[in-house]
Design an enzyme around this catalytic site. Sequence first.
Site, short mmCIF file in Angstrom:
data_model
loop_
_atom_site.label_atom_id
_atom_site.label_comp_id
_atom_site.label_asym_id
_atom_site.label_seq_id
_atom_site.Cartn_x
_atom_site.Cartn_y
_atom_site.Cartn_z
N ASP A 64 0.80 -1.23 0.00
CA ASP A 64 0.00 0.00 0.00
C ASP A 64 0.84 1.28 0.00
OD1 ASP A 64 1.06 -0.35 2.51
OD2 ASP A 64 -0.83 -0.18 3.60
N HIS A 65 2.12 1.17 0.32
CA HIS A 65 2.95 2.38 0.44
C HIS A 65 3.59 2.78 -0.89
CE1 HIS A 65 2.47 1.82 4.72
NE2 HIS A 65 3.23 2.86 5.00
N ASP A 119 4.23 -1.50 11.25
CA ASP A 119 3.79 -0.15 10.93
C ASP A 119 3.21 0.44 12.21
OD1 ASP A 119 2.96 1.58 8.26
OD2 ASP A 119 1.75 1.98 10.04
N ARG A 379 0.10 12.52 10.53
CA ARG A 379 1.42 13.11 10.78
C ARG A 379 1.62 14.34 9.91
NH1 ARG A 379 4.41 7.31 11.28
NH2 ARG A 379 3.82 7.16 13.46
N SER A 534 7.36 6.73 13.00
CA SER A 534 7.08 5.46 12.34
C SER A 534 7.88 4.30 12.93
CB SER A 534 7.38 5.59 10.85
OG SER A 534 8.68 5.14 10.57
N ARG A 536 9.63 2.35 10.99
CA ARG A 536 10.62 1.95 9.97
C ARG A 536 11.96 1.61 10.62
NH1 ARG A 536 10.20 7.92 7.35
NH2 ARG A 536 8.07 7.24 7.48
C1 MIC Z 1 4.42 6.11 8.31
O1 MIC Z 1 3.27 6.47 8.45
O2 MIC Z 1 5.39 6.79 8.65
C2 MIC Z 1 4.67 4.75 7.73
C3 MIC Z 1 5.28 4.95 6.42
O3 MIC Z 1 3.48 4.06 7.55
C4 MIC Z 1 5.57 4.02 8.72
C5 MIC Z 1 6.17 2.80 8.23
C6 MIC Z 1 7.24 3.03 7.26
O4 MIC Z 1 8.05 3.93 7.42
O5 MIC Z 1 7.29 2.24 6.33
C7 MIC Z 1 4.95 3.72 10.07
O6 MIC Z 1 4.05 4.41 10.48
O7 MIC Z 1 5.42 2.83 10.78
FE1 SF4 Z 2 0.18 4.69 5.18
FE2 SF4 Z 2 1.58 5.30 7.38
FE3 SF4 Z 2 0.15 7.14 6.09
FE4 SF4 Z 2 -1.07 5.25 7.41
S1 SF4 Z 2 0.25 6.81 8.28
S2 SF4 Z 2 -1.59 5.98 5.39
S3 SF4 Z 2 0.25 3.49 7.07
S4 SF4 Z 2 1.92 6.06 5.31
#
Ligand code: MIC
Ligand code: SF4
Length: 640
Positions: A64-65, A119, A379, A534, A536
């Site tokens: 999905d990313h 995630d 975020r 996140s 990550r």
């Molecule tokens: C995010 O919202 O920052 C992400 C991308 O979903 C991350 C995961 C990632 O960095 O792949 C998260 O929330 O853990």
């Molecule tokens: Fe995707 Fe992370 Fe954004 Fe949620 S917060 S939509 S999991 S990138």
Amino acid sequence: MGKSITHKIIEKHLVSGEMVPGQEVGLRIDQTLTQDATGTMAWLQYEAIGIGEVRTDLSVSYVDHNTLQMGFRNPDDHRYLRTVAAQSGAIFSPAGTGICHQLHLENFAKPGATLIGSDSHTPTAGGIGSMAMGAGGLSVALGMAGEAYFIPMPKVVKVHLTGELTGWAAGKDVILELLRRLTVKGGVGKVFEYGGPGVAALSVPDRATITNMGAELGATTSIFPSDDKTKDFLTKMGRPCDFVELVADEDASFDEIIEINLSELEPMVAQPHMPDQVCKVRDLAGKKIDQCAIGSCTNSSYSDLKNTAQILSGKKTPPETDLLISPGSKQVMKMLSREGLIEPLLDAGARVLECTCGPCIGMGGSPTSGGVSVRTFNRNFEGRSGTLDGQVYLVSAQTAARLALDGEFSDPATWGPAPERIELPDDVPSIRDLFVFPPEDKDSVEILRGPNIVALEDFTELPKTVQAKILLKVEDNITTDHILPAGAEITALRSNIPAISQYIFNRVDADFVGRMKNHGTGVILGGENYGQGSSREHAALGPRHLGVKAVIVKSLARIHRANLVNFGILPLLLVNPADYDRLELGAELTIPAGDMTPGGTLEITTASGDAIPVINDLTKKELDIIQSGGLLNAVRQSQS
Ligand code: MIC
Ligand code: SF4
């Protein structure tokens, strides 16, 4: 003494430890989820553990990313994820089916079950009473291998809800109000358990928005009771058998109680560049808006988008305001299309995007230079939108839709009649056939890798004495987006650690990578809440690849702390926060790492002979992991 929902679930899944706040508990994990941006690493690590079939009740690999597929990298990653899932007995969700958390809530999450996901917004499933936590990829890989998940036993905070949402206030405003009160570090070490008479009238999507964004409080997770609303949701999703009732006992005790009267809430907004910079929407009246984006795992449900369509119906956004809409899942998209709700979106001037994370992770949809972007996401960290000086504001879906029409912030008192509170239709269309279920004959599946999938490197043990310079000094509230920025170009390298490491901290200090290369090893000095955001693990793997041996900070975010441990970077906490000011960039430190005892203090010495006391809040197990060079080494050692 009665029990909270949190205690009931933890007790049922406890494999080690005692339920005493702060002490380590090991939990049996029922379900896991991974997504493509963190999933390639998680699955490579899973392969390295060498277990064969997943040992959970259910594991899902979502894409999905990184769905832009500019060049071979992302498609190769997706093919790898599809084939490794098939061989390992996991379900695969192809690109465009939906956002992992929205899909998991609709199709797989269960009240009372434990879920870990690679995630940080995995707690979305807490909206239906699942104990759902964000974790690093390696922790999820171990969960899939049937190992317990270890966390410090959280304190349980009851959020006692009274009253009912009125007017334009939405579920989002509940969590924005909590962020306003508690800040982005207010939830560290805590579970937020919702209860009280106000719960009954909150819809499942509103609940899931609230638990989703509990991640921004730094919380371990957030959870709602499983009640009539949950039963109705699961029944309409075609899963009545997954329902179990789950409520806190009348006399349950909590570590803390917070009261929110829903009737008093009004539309709120988090201002740049932190989710806790919350004020009332009306306080910003008159501020021009360049872009609105509706979607993300926080606000992309059927009810969010139906409200959006109703608000926009028959109207048009001004040409200066770009409107982007990403539905959370094909299920949501199908319901909208069936009810003729896509057309009003298109006619209002909206761009309807794929059912993916999209602009939330900087996959397109960046605002103009210095542009004001009003988003329904969770975020708004600096630069995360892909535009370094973009000004991102976070609001509910109905607020975003309404503001998109005005092209500027306005007072909700002028917005006219409030949108209706939407219920799911009785006949929600199924998208079950879109998931790829593992075949009978798993062994015949060949795992396909492309050149973007770079094998994991071996890490050496932590030296007994670490001699290194402070090669980066950063402030409070450093996010994982500061450590490793989002965006299409960088995120495409998530399965290639040597390549992605070149971007570590590049937007904070463009010379950091170069300094690390020159010195070969180094230490990072940080402030409070280092590594928030996140899950990550690249934010730990990248620094580790560059040679970072220790991170010395005032305090750490939970998932990032676990990731540092998993990859053998020593997290140390300053005993005297004032020492932060005494330590300068370039200072040479000697860390007697071999002398460490779990939870003990340690004296670091500087070249000029100053002694700086630090503490490690590590358990014996964590210390062993770090000393052996990371969790994979430790697992391999225990296997041999
Ligand atoms: C995010 O919202 O920052 C992400 C991308 O979903 C991350 C995961 C990632 O960095 O792949 C998260 O929330 O853990
Ligand atoms: Fe995707 Fe992370 Fe954004 Fe949620 S917060 S939509 S999991 S990138």
